[in-house]
Design a protein around this motif. Structure first.
Motif, PDB file in Angstrom:
ATOM      1  N   ASP A 115       0.827  -1.211   0.000  1.00  0.00           N
ATOM      2  CA  ASP A 115       0.000   0.000   0.000  1.00  0.00           C
ATOM      3  C   ASP A 115       0.857   1.256   0.000  1.00  0.00           C
ATOM      4  O   ASP A 115       0.512   2.270  -0.607  1.00  0.00           O
ATOM      5  CB  ASP A 115      -0.938   0.001   1.208  1.00  0.00           C
ATOM      6  N   SER A 116       2.006   1.215   0.714  1.00  0.00           N
ATOM      7  CA  SER A 116       2.879   2.399   0.740  1.00  0.00           C
ATOM      8  C   SER A 116       3.468   2.677  -0.624  1.00  0.00           C
ATOM      9  O   SER A 116       3.651   3.820  -1.006  1.00  0.00           O
ATOM     10  CB  SER A 116       4.045   2.234   1.688  1.00  0.00           C
ATOM     11  N   GLU A 118       2.012   2.035  -3.508  1.00  0.00           N
ATOM     12  CA  GLU A 118       0.931   2.646  -4.281  1.00  0.00           C
ATOM     13  C   GLU A 118       0.759   4.121  -3.907  1.00  0.00           C
ATOM     14  O   GLU A 118       0.625   4.983  -4.785  1.00  0.00           O
ATOM     15  CB  GLU A 118      -0.375   1.902  -4.042  1.00  0.00           C
ATOM     16  N   GLU A 119       0.772   4.410  -2.611  1.00  0.00           N
ATOM     17  CA  GLU A 119       0.598   5.796  -2.173  1.00  0.00           C
ATOM     18  C   GLU A 119       1.724   6.685  -2.685  1.00  0.00           C
ATOM     19  O   GLU A 119       1.484   7.816  -3.131  1.00  0.00           O
ATOM     20  CB  GLU A 119       0.524   5.843  -0.641  1.00  0.00           C
ATOM     21  N   LEU A 208      -0.549  -2.540  -9.446  1.00  0.00           N
ATOM     22  CA  LEU A 208      -0.997  -1.964  -8.177  1.00  0.00           C
ATOM     23  C   LEU A 208      -2.460  -1.540  -8.296  1.00  0.00           C
ATOM     24  O   LEU A 208      -2.886  -0.544  -7.724  1.00  0.00           O
ATOM     25  CB  LEU A 208      -0.130  -0.750  -7.825  1.00  0.00           C
ATOM     26  N   ASP A 210      -6.696  -1.757  -8.130  1.00  0.00           N
ATOM     27  CA  ASP A 210      -7.670  -1.991  -7.062  1.00  0.00           C
ATOM     28  C   ASP A 210      -7.915  -3.493  -6.916  1.00  0.00           C
ATOM     29  O   ASP A 210      -8.058  -4.196  -7.926  1.00  0.00           O
ATOM     30  CB  ASP A 210      -8.975  -1.270  -7.416  1.00  0.00           C
ATOM     31  N   ARG A 246      -3.790  -7.173  -8.506  1.00  0.00           N
ATOM     32  CA  ARG A 246      -2.920  -6.420  -7.594  1.00  0.00           C
ATOM     33  C   ARG A 246      -1.780  -7.294  -7.073  1.00  0.00           C
ATOM     34  O   ARG A 246      -1.970  -8.458  -6.731  1.00  0.00           O
ATOM     35  CB  ARG A 246      -3.740  -5.875  -6.429  1.00  0.00           C
ATOM     36  N   ASN A 247      -0.580  -6.725  -7.035  1.00  0.00           N
ATOM     37  CA  ASN A 247       0.641  -7.349  -6.529  1.00  0.00           C
ATOM     38  C   ASN A 247       1.060  -8.558  -7.359  1.00  0.00           C
ATOM     39  O   ASN A 247       1.704  -9.469  -6.843  1.00  0.00           O
ATOM     40  CB  ASN A 247       0.498  -7.753  -5.053  1.00  0.00           C
TER      41      ASN A 247
END
Length: 634
Positions: A115-116, A118-119, A208, A210, A246-247
């Protein structure tokens, strides 16, 4: 030993009868349980130290010697045409696939704070890009030293992922790394291509997106089957589609047959987010050699001179018609600045309505052809009009062709383009063709006596030389790539006449975009982009240095128009090139504006163009043309 089936993805059943899906799944589950406990502790430590990206690492399942060896042996066996040991390649099951070309798919690829990543990626600046191949938003090169906020991620790709990829693919890779963020939103796409450029060897995409992404959202990575045509590998139908989970990490070897695309994104609320790039080989790839046959020139017979009652005042040559002359001057001014202009409302309303009604009624039975090489030509259906018999099945469309082959029409085109469309007597053409062979010539005439007199002799029949005469059909997902056909001649005048596209707004695509092939930056800044308009005629002047493409027609068109296509007539006339000799001048005298008229218009244009205060940018081209149309509406 069980033999691997040629051309099919590896499965558990074609390797070893003693190995089951359950045993593999059980072993993976045990590994995951142990890793989960360790990763929970390590992630907490990373957050406490303020560096959450530092623990981004490849899933340990994929770094085991057994899996790396299995993948390496399997890829080498496919390359060499040998059969590997089933026991050795067993760990690669479900990750490595042979068709349509070798590719690898690794779910749950990284362990760490995804998540980091992606952010941090979303905090980067994404620049919208649009060419004949793509429409998407992309970051700058993230592997540069100046991108400090993404340094941990790029270090992982360079120092951990790159050596791992080199090992499993049996490839010597340079330290060079390409890595950019790519974001696809509604109607964004990347059309069919093969990635072959410079030293690119292994392409990768790390997703990455949703977690709820589904097939209904579009954006799949489509892989094309291929075949050999004229000793060139060309893409065929889509054989496999990979969901951007994702991932997950997708890798494939860049080669002759690595044709792929990103299908148009259909979701209006989710973005297809990824990190993408290439690992580079130490030696460059062999450049692709495209097969580009020279289409035979057409010779369109000229019809009677005079104004056609089915055409608006564009064809009027009476100097008393002040509006028509003013309109032509405005169009000529646009041609001087942008190499193109649009003649709106070309045909009378009643005739245009009959034309669209005929196209709709006959569309399903027409002999459409499809482009054979998406990688070179694009994707659309068309009919090359190289025989006089076909238009007779469509009398209204046939009349449109006759209009565009009249002396009056071609004279008007010559006026606004300041060129001379190549014409010659038909009897001289036949003698010339007999001397050099007729295979390079195609005469589009309608029989003896159908053409009007255009020369000195009442019965003399004249023809205009054309490089293309084609009816095209565009549906959602269709497009054409840059065409270099003009490089085979000195100069052409392209006529694009749009039909049945009342709901085709600029955001639907379908525009004609003209570019300078000698300007390396012009791919992002074309000379002119002209949107398709019903009953509108685009006129484009091209030479060896200019190409055009047709923008991808996106999902908005299908949604607004109920899935119905629109049509376009494309005629590419050859022009007189270089110094015009006395005979050529005599031949073209009836298809060129008068000297007095040319001088008057040139003087006016010089005065107008010299005033920089009223210049408009290519993006404002429609506004520049609308002034004359506003007068017409009033």
């Amino acid at each position: 030993m069980a033999k691997l089936e040629e051309g099919s993805p590896i499965s558990f059943d074609n390797i070893s009868p003693t190995c089951s899906k359950n045993s593999i799944a059980s072993a993976r589950a045990e590994d995951e349980n142990g890793l989960a406990k360790r990763m929970k502790t390590e992630t907490a430590t990373a957050v406490a130290t303020g560096n959450p990206n530092a623990l981004l690492s490849i899933n340990p399942i994929y770094t085991t010697e057994a899996l790396k060896t299995a993948v390496s042996v399997l890829l080498k066996a496919w390359k060499d045409g040998t059969t590997p040991s089933a026991a050795v390649v067993q760990p690669a099951l479900g990750f490595v696939f042979r068709k349509p070309f070798p590719h690898l798919v690794f779910p749950d690829f990284f362990h760490g704070p995804i998540d980091s990543v992606e952010e941090e990626l979303l905090r980067q600046k994404f620049t919208p890009l649009s060419t004949d191949l793509l429409q998407l938003s992309q970051t700058k090169e993230l592997s540069r030293d100046g991108v400090f906020e993404f340094a941990d991620v790029t270090d992982t790709f360079r120092n951990e992922v790159r050596p791992w990829v080199a090992t499993i693919t049996n490839t010597e890779l340079k330290e060079e790394l390409d890595i950019r963020g790519a974001k696809y939103t509604y109607t964004d796409h990347l059309v069919c291509h093969d990635d072959r450029l410079t030293t690119r060897k292994i392409a990768y995409v790390y997703y990455l997106t949703d977690p709820s992404w589904s097939e209904e959202d579009g954006g799949t990575l489509d892989l094309f089957e291929s075949s050999c045509v004229n000793d060139v590998v060309v893409p065929g139908a889509i054989e496999k589609s990979i969901l951007p989970t994702r991932n997950s990490m997708v890798l494939f070897v860049v080669g002759d047959d690595s044709f792929h695309q990103v299908r148009e994104v259909l979701s209006t609320r989710k973005a297809r987010l990824s990190l993408t790039g290439w690992f580079h080989a130490t030696t460059p790839s062999v450049p692709r050699t495209e097969f580009q046959p020279h289409a035979p020139f057409l010779h369109l017979e000229l019809f009677e001179a005079g104004k056609d009652d089915m055409v608006n005042c564009f064809l009027a040559r009476d100097e008393a018609d002040a509006y028509s002359m003013a309109r032509k001057k405005a169009l000529k001014k646009d041609m001087t600045r942008y190499h193109g202009c649009t003649v709106r409302n070309l045909l009378k309303d009643s005739f245009y309505q009959s034309l669209t009604d005929e196209l709709r009624a006959k569309e399903a039975t027409l002999p459409w052809s499809e482009t054979t090489n998406r990688n070179q030509d694009g994707c659309l259906k068309y009919i090359d009009i190289n025989t006089p018999k076909w238009p007779k099945d469509m009398p209204v469309f046939g009349q449109l062709l006759r209009i565009m082959q009249t002396e009056c029409f071609l004279n008007s085109i010559n006026e606004i383009t300041s060129t001379r469309i190549s014409v010659m007597p038909l009897d001289k053409l036949n003698k010339f063709a007999a001397l050099i062979g007729s295979k390079n010539f195609s005469s589009l005439t309608n029989g003896a006596g159908s053409g009007a007199s255009a020369g000195d002799t009442p019965d003399e029949r004249w023809v205009a030389e054309a490089a293309r005469c084609r009816l095209e059909k565009f549906e959602s997902g269709d497009y054409s790539l840059k065409t270099y056909e003009a490089a085979q001649v000195d100069e052409v005048i392209d006529l694009f006449y749009y039909m049945d596209c009342d709901l085709l707004e600029p955001d639907c695509g379908g525009a004609v975009v003209v570019m300078d092939i000698n300007d390396p930056n012009d791919e992002w800044d074309p000379i002119i982009s002209m949107d398709g308009e019903s009953n509108g005629l685009m006129v484009v002047r091209r030479d060896r240095d200019h190409v055009f493409f047709t923008e991808y027609v996106n999902h908005r068109w299908a949604r607004r128009n109920g899935g119905r296509p629109f049509y376009r007539l494309w005629i590419s006339y050859s022009t007189e090139a270089g110094p015009i000799n006395s005979q050529a001048a005599k031949n073209a005298s009836r298809l060129s504006p008068s000297e007095d008229e040319d001088e008057d218009e040139d003087e006016d244009d010089e005065d107008e163009v010299s005033d920089d205060s009223d210049l408009v940018e290519p993006g404002d081209h429609d506004a520049a043309l609308s002034s004359s149309d506003g007068e017409e509406d009033q």
